[in-house]
Design an enzyme around this catalytic site. Sequence first.
Site, PDB file in Angstrom:
ATOM      1  N   ASP A 297       0.981  -1.139   0.079  1.00  7.87           N
ATOM      2  CA  ASP A 297       0.080  -0.039   0.146  1.00  7.87           C
ATOM      3  C   ASP A 297       0.949   1.375  -0.020  1.00  7.87           C
ATOM      4  O   ASP A 297       0.837   2.330   0.923  1.00  7.87           O
ATOM      5  CB  ASP A 297      -1.173  -0.074   1.195  1.00  7.87           C
ATOM      6  CG  ASP A 297      -1.877   1.071   1.365  1.00  7.87           C
ATOM      7  OD1 ASP A 297      -2.447   1.553  -0.031  1.00  7.87           O
ATOM      8  OD2 ASP A 297      -2.152   1.650   2.248  1.00  7.87           O
TER       9      ASP A 297
ATOM     10  N   GLU B 199       4.086  -7.820   7.273  1.00  7.88           N
ATOM     11  CA  GLU B 199       2.867  -8.484   6.894  1.00  7.88           C
ATOM     12  C   GLU B 199       2.852  -9.583   5.913  1.00  7.88           C
ATOM     13  O   GLU B 199       2.033  -9.798   4.800  1.00  7.88           O
ATOM     14  CB  GLU B 199       1.924  -7.435   6.252  1.00  7.88           C
ATOM     15  CG  GLU B 199       1.651  -6.133   7.372  1.00  7.88           C
ATOM     16  CD  GLU B 199       0.606  -5.185   6.934  1.00  7.88           C
ATOM     17  OE1 GLU B 199       0.270  -5.323   5.821  1.00  7.88           O
ATOM     18  OE2 GLU B 199      -0.093  -4.755   7.943  1.00  7.88           O
TER      19      GLU B 199
ATOM     20  N   TYR C 243      -5.123  -2.932  13.513  1.00  7.72           N
ATOM     21  CA  TYR C 243      -6.164  -1.639  13.128  1.00  7.72           C
ATOM     22  C   TYR C 243      -7.703  -2.058  13.573  1.00  7.72           C
ATOM     23  O   TYR C 243      -8.421  -1.632  12.936  1.00  7.72           O
ATOM     24  CB  TYR C 243      -6.114  -1.529  11.478  1.00  7.72           C
ATOM     25  CG  TYR C 243      -4.983  -1.024  11.000  1.00  7.72           C
ATOM     26  CD1 TYR C 243      -4.701   0.403  10.851  1.00  7.72           C
ATOM     27  CD2 TYR C 243      -4.004  -1.779  10.489  1.00  7.72           C
ATOM     28  CE1 TYR C 243      -3.414   0.861  10.574  1.00  7.72           C
ATOM     29  CE2 TYR C 243      -2.665  -1.406   9.804  1.00  7.72           C
ATOM     30  CZ  TYR C 243      -2.573  -0.225  10.004  1.00  7.72           C
ATOM     31  OH  TYR C 243      -1.239   0.288   9.556  1.00  7.72           O
TER      32      TYR C 243
ATOM     33  N   GLU D 260       2.247  -1.069  13.655  1.00  4.14           N
ATOM     34  CA  GLU D 260       1.423  -0.288  12.841  1.00  4.14           C
ATOM     35  C   GLU D 260      -0.032  -0.370  13.811  1.00  4.14           C
ATOM     36  O   GLU D 260      -0.320  -1.138  14.219  1.00  4.14           O
ATOM     37  CB  GLU D 260       1.235  -0.670  11.612  1.00  4.14           C
ATOM     38  CG  GLU D 260       2.334  -0.657  10.403  1.00  4.14           C
ATOM     39  CD  GLU D 260       1.842  -0.924   9.280  1.00  4.14           C
ATOM     40  OE1 GLU D 260       0.535  -0.716   8.643  1.00  4.14           O
ATOM     41  OE2 GLU D 260       2.838  -1.492   8.341  1.00  4.14           O
TER      42      GLU D 260
END
Length: 605
Positions: free
Chosen positions: A167, A418, A474, A512
Amino acid sequence: MLEYSMLYPRTTLSRRAVSLDGMWKFCLDEQETGEKSGWTFGIPGNELIPVPASFQDFYTEKEIRDYAGDFWYEKDMFVPEEWEGRELFLRFGAATHRAVVYVNGTKITEHEGGFLPFLANVTRVVRYGASNKVVVKVNNELTVTNIPCGETARLANGRKISKPYFDFFNYSGLQRSVYLLALPKEYIFDFDLNYEISGKDANIQYRVKTTGGHSVMLTLYDEEGRIAAQAKGTDGTMEVKNARLWRVRDAYLYKLVIRIMDGERIVDEYQQEIGIRTIEVKNTLILLNGEPVYLRGFGKHEDSDIVGRGFHIGVMKRDFELMKWIGANSFRTAHYPYSEEIYQMADREGFLIIDEVAAVGMFESLMNFMEASTGKKTAFFEKETTPVLLMAHKRAIEEMITRDKNHPSVIAWSLLNEPETTNEAAVPYFEEVFQLARQLDVQKRPRTFALIMNSVPGACKCYPFSDMIALNRYFGWYVKGGHEIAEAEALFRKEMDAWKALNLNKPFIFSEYGADTLGSEHKLPSVMWSQEYQEEYLKMTNAVFDSYDFIKGEQIWNFADFQTTEGILRVNGNKKGVFTRQRQPKDAAYLLRKRWKELPLDYKR
């Protein structure tokens, strides 16, 4: 082993480093006919472009911004006559993602991997006392056999486009400085340092590699220029009395000068600033000089207006000033090794770096930030091409550690970001990269990788390899966002309770977490994307962090807004920045500043 030295270019008594930065000729090669058309001797047209910089954002044509394929650079380079008899190298700080280098029409070298330096030995092809033509063919296509991973597709009109499994925008080109180096025939190739603290004193264990057999002498100077220690030989120990240690936001740098000696004559000299410090993980603690540290800071990107991922010294200075203002003490080089000057600045400013290799995209998805949250599995490491990818990954780890190992700011290696970890095929792959990192680093820094949302207890096969567990989470954004944030917190705590039940006795950090926020958007009551919601999200997340003693760090995603591939989930890029892309604070910056300024360095010791 590496065939070329990774030492940073410096001019000393014996060395010359001439910058080739500036305007280079540039052209795209859409038909891939450059070699057949003789471009190795010089490229067509008169188009000029800055180096270092990404090429994409200078132009107004969408076809250039989104270009995938071959593109070429050219520069005339004068080589002084008095340099004959030396070893001459072209040093590229980075060429993204692969490059072939020609000098006067002769192919010199090629390199794959877009975020680390490489050298081209031009000693036998240059004309001395004359101008020489440097031509570089660069290619920015994404594959599953190189890092970062992705695909290159072709549109109906024949144009290639990038399909990243990550991303951030696929910025590319000669994004870091280019140097012409002149070294003596016998030169310092590499050196390793390790530290031991003994009361008020310190021992520096060293090993120096040269290209010859003459004796080696080392001299250590303190910041006042006084000799602090000396030693002879290619390996041994330097004893430093009353050593000043390198500490968080309190950096003390010694200057190490290494010389190859032929009697009284200096054959070669190299110098570098170093910091005396130790780093280790012990139980759930991260220890610097034996003292606990709690990480607070950012995941970052090399990303700014106009120059893209190109190194920009002014942007670097602004970024460090903002990190100091907000009370940060650390950052992760997401998702690739950064320009070397950034590490030098971190050394001077006393920031801690988790240094990450460009192993991102090892989860086959064009929106892995969304799909991993659904529990999607990809069996990424079962591909027939995985052995080729592993070779490229290991080579990048070797280059990163060799380049960055002597920076006191570098306290850990992040070996993947990731990846897919729920499939058994990942286990032998992880084993190889983690073993290699341990083997290459004499300081044995802690190793980690950033776990994606589906890498949870009971599913993830690879977390045991990490010396500290790094979570990208997240809850409240990709999972249960907006009005459901209360449920997000419950799910977040449920996962953390599951990790706690494993009793891993390792430190956890959040590599993150964050929420997209438009700097112009205010809404009361809050909605997602508003500044009010970003603050609500952070208050919830901070409460979770404070509830678990084994959480020893928080690095929010992201320091600043950054460019991504366009799409319906991105508003001209990723907007999770605490600062805008122009480096101005959002409201959340003041919330974090208050928190981080108040947190003690040894929080939760």
